[in-house]
Structures are given as structure tokens and as C-alpha cells.
Write a protein that holds these residues in place. Structure first.
Motif, PDB file in Angstrom:
ATOM      1  N   LEU A   1      10.253  -3.235 -11.361  1.00 42.29           N
ATOM      2  CA  LEU A   1       8.811  -3.387 -11.147  1.00 42.29           C
ATOM      3  C   LEU A   1       8.017  -2.682 -12.239  1.00 42.29           C
ATOM      4  O   LEU A   1       7.024  -3.220 -12.746  1.00 42.29           O
ATOM      5  CB  LEU A   1       8.416  -2.842  -9.766  1.00 42.29           C
ATOM      6  N   ILE A   2       8.423  -1.479 -12.600  1.00 42.92           N
ATOM      7  CA  ILE A   2       7.713  -0.745 -13.646  1.00 42.92           C
ATOM      8  C   ILE A   2       7.827  -1.462 -14.982  1.00 42.92           C
ATOM      9  O   ILE A   2       6.858  -1.565 -15.746  1.00 42.92           O
ATOM     10  CB  ILE A   2       8.258   0.692 -13.757  1.00 42.92           C
ATOM     11  N   ALA A   3       9.025  -1.978 -15.271  1.00 46.62           N
ATOM     12  CA  ALA A   3       9.259  -2.661 -16.546  1.00 46.62           C
ATOM     13  C   ALA A   3       8.694  -4.071 -16.571  1.00 46.62           C
ATOM     14  O   ALA A   3       8.688  -4.720 -17.622  1.00 46.62           O
ATOM     15  CB  ALA A   3      10.760  -2.709 -16.828  1.00 46.62           C
ATOM     16  N   ASN A   4       8.234  -4.583 -15.424  1.00 47.34           N
ATOM     17  CA  ASN A   4       7.704  -5.947 -15.328  1.00 47.34           C
ATOM     18  C   ASN A   4       8.749  -6.980 -15.752  1.00 47.34           C
ATOM     19  O   ASN A   4       8.454  -7.926 -16.472  1.00 47.34           O
ATOM     20  CB  ASN A   4       6.433  -6.099 -16.176  1.00 47.34           C
ATOM     21  N   ARG A   5       9.945  -6.780 -15.273  1.00 46.86           N
ATOM     22  CA  ARG A   5      11.048  -7.694 -15.558  1.00 46.86           C
ATOM     23  C   ARG A   5      11.657  -8.166 -14.246  1.00 46.86           C
ATOM     24  O   ARG A   5      11.895  -7.364 -13.348  1.00 46.86           O
ATOM     25  CB  ARG A   5      12.131  -7.004 -16.403  1.00 46.86           C
ATOM     26  N   PHE A   6      11.912  -9.474 -14.147  1.00 48.53           N
ATOM     27  CA  PHE A   6      12.531 -10.058 -12.950  1.00 48.53           C
ATOM     28  C   PHE A   6      11.790  -9.615 -11.681  1.00 48.53           C
ATOM     29  O   PHE A   6      12.415  -9.232 -10.686  1.00 48.53           O
ATOM     30  CB  PHE A   6      14.008  -9.663 -12.874  1.00 48.53           C
ATOM     31  N   VAL A   7      10.462  -9.688 -11.726  1.00 50.66           N
ATOM     32  CA  VAL A   7       9.653  -9.221 -10.598  1.00 50.66           C
ATOM     33  C   VAL A   7       9.944 -10.037  -9.348  1.00 50.66           C
ATOM     34  O   VAL A   7       9.998  -9.496  -8.233  1.00 50.66           O
ATOM     35  CB  VAL A   7       8.154  -9.283 -10.956  1.00 50.66           C
ATOM     36  N   ARG A   8      10.134 -11.336  -9.514  1.00 52.61           N
ATOM     37  CA  ARG A   8      10.438 -12.188  -8.368  1.00 52.61           C
ATOM     38  C   ARG A   8      11.738 -11.738  -7.703  1.00 52.61           C
ATOM     39  O   ARG A   8      11.826 -11.640  -6.465  1.00 52.61           O
ATOM     40  CB  ARG A   8      10.543 -13.638  -8.821  1.00 52.61           C
TER      41      ARG A   8
ATOM     42  N   LEU B   1      10.529   7.263  -7.662  1.00 53.95           N
ATOM     43  CA  LEU B   1      10.426   8.700  -7.406  1.00 53.95           C
ATOM     44  C   LEU B   1      11.000   9.067  -6.037  1.00 53.95           C
ATOM     45  O   LEU B   1      11.634  10.125  -5.884  1.00 53.95           O
ATOM     46  CB  LEU B   1       8.960   9.142  -7.497  1.00 53.95           C
ATOM     47  N   THR B   2      10.803   8.198  -5.054  1.00 54.54           N
ATOM     48  CA  THR B   2      11.358   8.456  -3.724  1.00 54.54           C
ATOM     49  C   THR B   2      12.881   8.359  -3.753  1.00 54.54           C
ATOM     50  O   THR B   2      13.574   9.153  -3.098  1.00 54.54           O
ATOM     51  CB  THR B   2      10.774   7.469  -2.698  1.00 54.54           C
ATOM     52  N   ALA B   3      13.406   7.411  -4.511  1.00 52.04           N
ATOM     53  CA  ALA B   3      14.861   7.296  -4.658  1.00 52.04           C
ATOM     54  C   ALA B   3      15.434   8.537  -5.330  1.00 52.04           C
ATOM     55  O   ALA B   3      16.516   9.016  -4.965  1.00 52.04           O
ATOM     56  CB  ALA B   3      15.205   6.048  -5.469  1.00 52.04           C
ATOM     57  N   TYR B   4      14.720   9.086  -6.293  1.00 50.64           N
ATOM     58  CA  TYR B   4      15.157  10.302  -6.982  1.00 50.64           C
ATOM     59  C   TYR B   4      15.304  11.462  -5.996  1.00 50.64           C
ATOM     60  O   TYR B   4      16.182  12.318  -6.154  1.00 50.64           O
ATOM     61  CB  TYR B   4      14.158  10.666  -8.079  1.00 50.64           C
TER      62      TYR B   4
ATOM     63  N   ARG C   1       1.851  -3.542  -8.554  1.00 49.42           N
ATOM     64  CA  ARG C   1       3.260  -3.614  -8.981  1.00 49.42           C
ATOM     65  C   ARG C   1       3.736  -2.269  -9.533  1.00 49.42           C
ATOM     66  O   ARG C   1       4.796  -1.760  -9.145  1.00 49.42           O
ATOM     67  CB  ARG C   1       3.425  -4.708 -10.037  1.00 49.42           C
ATOM     68  N   ILE C   2       2.955  -1.672 -10.422  1.00 46.92           N
ATOM     69  CA  ILE C   2       3.359  -0.423 -11.063  1.00 46.92           C
ATOM     70  C   ILE C   2       3.389   0.726 -10.054  1.00 46.92           C
ATOM     71  O   ILE C   2       4.338   1.523 -10.029  1.00 46.92           O
ATOM     72  CB  ILE C   2       2.405  -0.094 -12.236  1.00 46.92           C
ATOM     73  N   PHE C   3       2.361   0.823  -9.215  1.00 50.42           N
ATOM     74  CA  PHE C   3       2.316   1.896  -8.216  1.00 50.42           C
ATOM     75  C   PHE C   3       3.497   1.791  -7.249  1.00 50.42           C
ATOM     76  O   PHE C   3       4.103   2.808  -6.893  1.00 50.42           O
ATOM     77  CB  PHE C   3       1.001   1.842  -7.440  1.00 50.42           C
ATOM     78  N   THR C   4       3.809   0.567  -6.833  1.00 44.06           N
ATOM     79  CA  THR C   4       4.937   0.386  -5.922  1.00 44.06           C
ATOM     80  C   THR C   4       6.244   0.764  -6.602  1.00 44.06           C
ATOM     81  O   THR C   4       7.087   1.461  -6.008  1.00 44.06           O
ATOM     82  CB  THR C   4       5.004  -1.070  -5.435  1.00 44.06           C
TER      83      THR C   4
ATOM     84  N   ILE D   1      16.830   0.605  -8.686  1.00 46.34           N
ATOM     85  CA  ILE D   1      16.836  -0.598  -9.527  1.00 46.34           C
ATOM     86  C   ILE D   1      15.546  -1.386  -9.335  1.00 46.34           C
ATOM     87  O   ILE D   1      14.922  -1.853 -10.298  1.00 46.34           O
ATOM     88  CB  ILE D   1      18.064  -1.476  -9.183  1.00 46.34           C
ATOM     89  N   ILE D   2      15.114  -1.527  -8.083  1.00 50.53           N
ATOM     90  CA  ILE D   2      13.863  -2.237  -7.799  1.00 50.53           C
ATOM     91  C   ILE D   2      12.692  -1.544  -8.493  1.00 50.53           C
ATOM     92  O   ILE D   2      11.841  -2.191  -9.110  1.00 50.53           O
ATOM     93  CB  ILE D   2      13.612  -2.311  -6.280  1.00 50.53           C
ATOM     94  N   GLY D   3      12.640  -0.213  -8.380  1.00 50.80           N
ATOM     95  CA  GLY D   3      11.558   0.540  -9.005  1.00 50.80           C
ATOM     96  C   GLY D   3      11.511   0.328 -10.512  1.00 50.80           C
ATOM     97  O   GLY D   3      10.442   0.119 -11.095  1.00 50.80           O
ATOM     98  N   ILE D   4      12.678   0.362 -11.146  1.00 50.06           N
ATOM     99  CA  ILE D   4      12.745   0.164 -12.603  1.00 50.06           C
ATOM    100  C   ILE D   4      12.276  -1.234 -12.986  1.00 50.06           C
ATOM    101  O   ILE D   4      11.517  -1.417 -13.946  1.00 50.06           O
ATOM    102  CB  ILE D   4      14.186   0.433 -13.109  1.00 50.06           C
TER     103      ILE D   4
END
Length: 350
Positions: A140-147, A107-110, A98-101, A135-138
Motif C-alpha cells: 500500500l505504501i509503495a502503491n504497487r499491486f494495490v488491488r 507499524l502495527t505489524a512491527y 491508502r498511505i495512512f492505512t 506485506i500488505i502495508g508495504i
């Protein structure tokens, strides 16, 4: 002596190990380096001649591929069941995925790209995809609303298909596999998770295999001109220096493409998954190390960021193997030797 297999199977195993060593030597210097990330699509090579299906080199590689896939199938019927680790370790590896993705996507979006460094977004629609990916990256990193982030990943991939075409979509189908895996593992109820987790690893494994097959075909077989252009700029073809002067960049690109396709086919079949992924992991590490040895730290960083989701998938598959569903072992009678490994029931998330 052949009926009881005392000579036949050891011979196959020896052939398989020798072939794997050869494949690692070849693939470690370019098989899974994403050519499109470092070579312009309009790249040209002087006196470039594409291989034909009837060329001896192609026919030899087709025979090698059939042999290796067949050896993987035979070996898979002989391997013992492996002890499954505890739920805490499984959870930790899923978190790494999850974190790596999330980090890779952010970073790719940046950099203004969608999923991969070379897929530079354009137009208003592309800008919207960039913001969606960030938004997806954030999330996933924050472990919020992963679904919800996983569902958005699938929508993002549909957008990628619209902007860059079906080949690009197939090359990065692994991202859909990751999305489905994360979605299933974050379903709202324990009953739903128990019902669908048995499919999560298999779906991710198969889609990752399709991605590898497509990359091998598009970048290094049918797209051999780009692979040769990459080798011209990055002298990774070490075989002539070892005395194999016949092994030109043209043949090296062909070999690298077949290696990637072989990795992908074995993943799709679900045979010797851990061994296959272990070899793939060595290749991923080697491609980064080669850039670092060359002093090309920027390319090494691009390669690492782009490979982060693949690394996460590799870790999960190393831990859980092929999963419970949709693997060839289910269809073939097994002839496993007695071992001291304790066979336990595979948990629902494997």
C-alpha cells in the motif's frame, strides 16, 4: 405557524446544535479513545456496578440518541447539495487513505499486533498473519499491486476473526470497508470501475459505522468496567470540576459509549455525513491532544498510528459525503431551501 415549518425546523436545528456541543465535550475526552489499547482486558474497578437497561441514566441516553438521530434525519432533508471537487483532489484524498492505512498496518505489524495495538498475535498462525500484514502495508505504501493488497486485507481480516473472535472482527470491520473501497477504485478496467464505484463510498461508510457501534457497545457499554478502569488511570472526566459532581466516571463511560454508538448509527444511515465525520474528526484530534498534554507521548503515538486508517476514511467521507448508494436521503422526500450552491452530477467515484 407550525404547518409551514417556520418555527418547528429552526427549533430542531437549535436543539441539534446544542446537543452536538454537549456530545463534543463528552466525546473529546474519551468517546473514541480505544480503551482496549490502554487497559488490560482483566482490569477491575472497585465496587463496579454495571448499568441495567431500566436505569434512568440509560433510558435518558436512549431518548437522547433517538432525538439526535431523528434530528440528523430531518436536517439531512434540508441541507443543500454540495459542490463536488475535481477528480485530482478526490484522487489525492484516496491516496492519503491508502498511505495512512499502509503505514498503520506496517507499524502495527512491527509491534507484533494484528490491525490494532491490543490484538497481539500468538502462535504460528499469528506469526503468519503478522508477515501478511507487513506485506500488505508495504504494498500500500509503495502503491504497487494495490488491488491484490486489498484482497489480502480481507483475507487478513478473516484470519483476525479466527484468532480473536467475532467481536474483534466487528470492531475493525472498517478495515474491510477500506479494502473494498481500494479494490473497487483499482479494478483493472475503466468499465468495471465505472460499474462499481457508485457503491465504494457507501460500503466503506456503512462498515465504518458498524465498527463504531460495536466499539461503543463492547468497550464502553457492555465493557464499561474497562472504560472506568481507563478513566481511573486517565482523569479525563472533567465534568465534576465544572460543578457537575453527579457525573461520575461510571456515568461518563456510559455517555461516551452512547456518543460512539450515535456516531456509528448516523454513519450507517448516511444522514448529515459530513457534519458527523467533522465531529468525529474533532474527537480523534482531541484524544491525541489529551495524551500529549498529559505528557504521555507513547500513548499519543499508539493512538495516532491506530487511528490513521480512520483519519483516512474521515477525509474521504468529508470530501465525498455519504456516497451515491444506500443512504436514507434516497428514501425521504427532501425540502431543501434554494441556495446559491451549484448542484452538479455526483461523479462515479463518489
Amino acid at each position: 405557524m407550525l404547518p409551514n415549518g417556520t418555527l418547528f425546523y429552526p427549533a430542531i436545528f437549535r436543539i441539534l446544535w446544542v446537543a452536538l456541543i454537549i456530545l463534543l465535550l463528552l466525546s473529546a475526552t474519551g468517546a473514541v479513545a480505544h480503551v482496549r489499547w490502554f487497559v488490560d482486558s482483566s482490569a477491575t474497578v472497585e465496587d463496579f456496578v454495571a448499568y441495567s437497561i431500566t436505569d434512568p441514566e440509560v433510558l435518558i441516553w436512549i431518548a437522547i440518541a433517538i432525538m439526535l438521530v431523528g434530528a440528523s434525519i430531518v436536517l439531512d432533508t434540508r441541507l443543500p447539495n454540495v459542490r463536488i471537487v475535481g477528480s485530482d483532489t478526490r484522487h489525492d484524498f484516496i491516496e492519503i487513505l491508502r498511505i495512512f492505512t499502509g503505514m498503520s498496518m506496517l507499524l502495527t505489524a512491527y509491534e507484533g499486533a494484528i490491525i490494532a495495538p491490543h490484538l497481539i498475535a500468538y502462535g504460528a498462525f499469528g506469526t503468519q498473519l503478522i508477515f501478511l500484514q507487513a506485506i500488505i502495508g508495504i504494498l500500500l505504501i509503495a502503491n504497487r499491486f494495490v488491488r491484490h493488497a486489498a484482497i489480502l486485507m480481507i483475507i487478513l481480516h478473516l484470519g483476525l476473526t479466527v484468532q480473536f473472535g467475532i467481536i474483534a472482527a466487528l470492531e475493525y470491520l472498517i478495515m474491510v470497508g477500506i479494502a473494498i473501497f481500494l479494490l473497487i477504485n483499482n479494478l483493472p478496467t475503466a468499465e468495471l470501475r465505472a460499474q462499481y464505484k457508485q457503491f465504494s463510498v457507501a460500503i466503506m461508510r456503512i462498515l465504518a459505522g458498524i465498527s463504531l457501534i460495536t466499539l461503543g457497545l463492547a468497550e464502553k457499554l457492555f465493557g464499561a468496567i474497562m472504560a472506568e478502569s481507563f478513566l481511573a488511570a486517565n482523569p479525563w472526566n472533567f465534568l465534576p470540576a465544572l460543578g457537575f459532581e453527579f457525573f461520575t466516571d461510571r456515568l461518563f463511560a456510559l455517555s461516551a459509549g452512547f456518543v460512539e454508538v450515535i456516531f456509528g448509527i448516523i454513519l450507517v444511515l448516511g444522514t448529515t455525513t459530513r457534519l458527523n465525520v467533522l465531529a468525529l474528526s474533532v474527537v480523534l484530534l482531541a484524544s491525541n491532544l489529551l495524551f500529549i498534554i498529559e505528557g504521555n507521548n507513547e500513548a499519543a503515538l499508539v493512538e495516532f498510528v491506530g487511528h490513521m486508517p480512520i483519519i483516512g476514511v474521515a477525509l474521504v467521507l468529508l470530501l465525498l459525503g455519504a456516497g451515491q448508494r444506500w443512504k436514507l436521503r434516497k428514501l425521504i422526500p427532501t425540502q431543501r431551501k434554494n441556495t446559491n450552491l451549484k448542484t452538479i452530477r455526483v461523479p462515479s467515484d463518489a
